[in-house]
Design an enzyme around this catalytic site. Structure first.
Site, PDB file in Angstrom:
ATOM      1  N   HIS A  82       0.839  -1.213   0.000  1.00 29.80           N
ATOM      2  CA  HIS A  82       0.000   0.000   0.000  1.00 29.80           C
ATOM      3  C   HIS A  82       0.871   1.260   0.000  1.00 29.80           C
ATOM      4  O   HIS A  82       0.599   2.216  -0.719  1.00 29.80           O
ATOM      5  CB  HIS A  82      -0.877   0.060   1.264  1.00 29.80           C
ATOM      6  CG  HIS A  82      -1.933  -0.983   1.372  1.00 29.80           C
ATOM      7  ND1 HIS A  82      -2.069  -1.781   2.479  1.00 29.80           N
ATOM      8  CD2 HIS A  82      -2.927  -1.363   0.521  1.00 29.80           C
ATOM      9  CE1 HIS A  82      -3.113  -2.597   2.324  1.00 29.80           C
ATOM     10  NE2 HIS A  82      -3.639  -2.369   1.130  1.00 29.80           N
TER      11      HIS A  82
ATOM     12  N   LYS B 177     -17.649  -6.425   9.122  1.00 30.78           N
ATOM     13  CA  LYS B 177     -16.375  -7.139   9.334  1.00 30.78           C
ATOM     14  C   LYS B 177     -15.700  -6.629  10.585  1.00 30.78           C
ATOM     15  O   LYS B 177     -15.460  -5.422  10.702  1.00 30.78           O
ATOM     16  CB  LYS B 177     -15.430  -6.846   8.152  1.00 30.78           C
ATOM     17  CG  LYS B 177     -15.434  -7.882   7.063  1.00 30.78           C
ATOM     18  CD  LYS B 177     -14.162  -7.698   6.237  1.00 30.78           C
ATOM     19  CE  LYS B 177     -14.247  -8.353   4.885  1.00 30.78           C
ATOM     20  NZ  LYS B 177     -13.161  -7.917   4.015  1.00 30.78           N
TER      21      LYS B 177
ATOM     22  N   ARG C  97      -2.128  -5.834  -8.248  1.00 31.11           N
ATOM     23  CA  ARG C  97      -1.055  -6.815  -8.040  1.00 31.11           C
ATOM     24  C   ARG C  97      -0.996  -7.841  -9.145  1.00 31.11           C
ATOM     25  O   ARG C  97       0.043  -8.437  -9.383  1.00 31.11           O
ATOM     26  CB  ARG C  97      -1.257  -7.524  -6.693  1.00 31.11           C
ATOM     27  CG  ARG C  97      -0.999  -6.632  -5.512  1.00 31.11           C
ATOM     28  CD  ARG C  97      -1.517  -7.247  -4.251  1.00 31.11           C
ATOM     29  NE  ARG C  97      -2.966  -7.389  -4.300  1.00 31.11           N
ATOM     30  CZ  ARG C  97      -3.745  -7.684  -3.284  1.00 31.11           C
ATOM     31  NH1 ARG C  97      -3.215  -7.901  -2.106  1.00 31.11           N
ATOM     32  NH2 ARG C  97      -5.047  -7.781  -3.411  1.00 31.11           N
TER      33      ARG C  97
END
Ligand code: PNS
Length: 162
Positions: free
Chosen positions: A17, A41, A90
């Site tokens: 990041h 979450k 990625r």
């Protein structure tokens, strides 16, 4: 003045990041790194802790600030007057998911998403994998900023004692 929002869960921020944030900060006058709140979450770190860790890890980047948002990302970008979102990519798995979100966000408000290909030395990294490896005693030094590393180890120890 150009600006972009760099969103994510950041639970916790990794060096992958930081690489994307650093490179985004070189392209825009201002970057807002936004911790997107997902109430369904339970994270390892609270939103306030993630903001604190991000703030410490990006303190050297003078055109970066940190915030949080609950709701649609594009509403936040519009509120800030930003017409761009920056995301790291990625690999192909990220691309499929990110392309769909980018197209939805563009359709909703015209806010465009710009992708920064991740540095290959970080392309295997994710917050989830770092947490899993650290939980089982693996060495994640160099994968997360130093301030995050120490907090991660102490949080994992706290959770194990619960
Ligand atoms: O770090 P992550 O978990 O990969 O980040 C994904 C995130 C939080 C950036 C994405 O899920 C998001 O933008 N959520 C905010 C809610 C939203 O705008 N949903 C519609 C996306 S098209």
């Amino acid at each position: 003045m150009t600006g972009a929002v760099c969103p994510g869960s950041f639970d916790p921020v990794t060096n992958g990041h930081i690489d994307v944030i650093t490179r985004a900060a070189a392209q825009f006058d201002e970057i807002i790194v936004t911790v997107m709140i997902n109430k369904s979450k339970r994270g390892l770190f609270s939103v306030d802790e993630r903001i604190e860790l991000l703030g410490e890890a990006t303190a050297h980047l003078k055109n970066v600030r940190i915030s949080s948002w609950h709701g649609l990302l594009v509403d936040y970008a519009k509120q800030e007057g930003f017409t761009a979102i920056v995301k790291g990519l990625r690999g192909a798995n990220d691309f499929d998911y990110e392309l769909q979100m980018a197209q939805m966000n563009q359709r909703l408000t015209g806010v465009d998403t710009l992708f920064i290909p991740s540095n290959p030395s970080f392309s295997f990294l994710s917050s989830s994998l770092v947490k899993e490896v650290a939980t089982f005693g693996g060495d994640v030094a160099g994968m997360v900023p130093e301030n995050v590393h120490s907090r991660l180890l102490s949080r994992i120890a706290e959770r194990a004692a619960e």
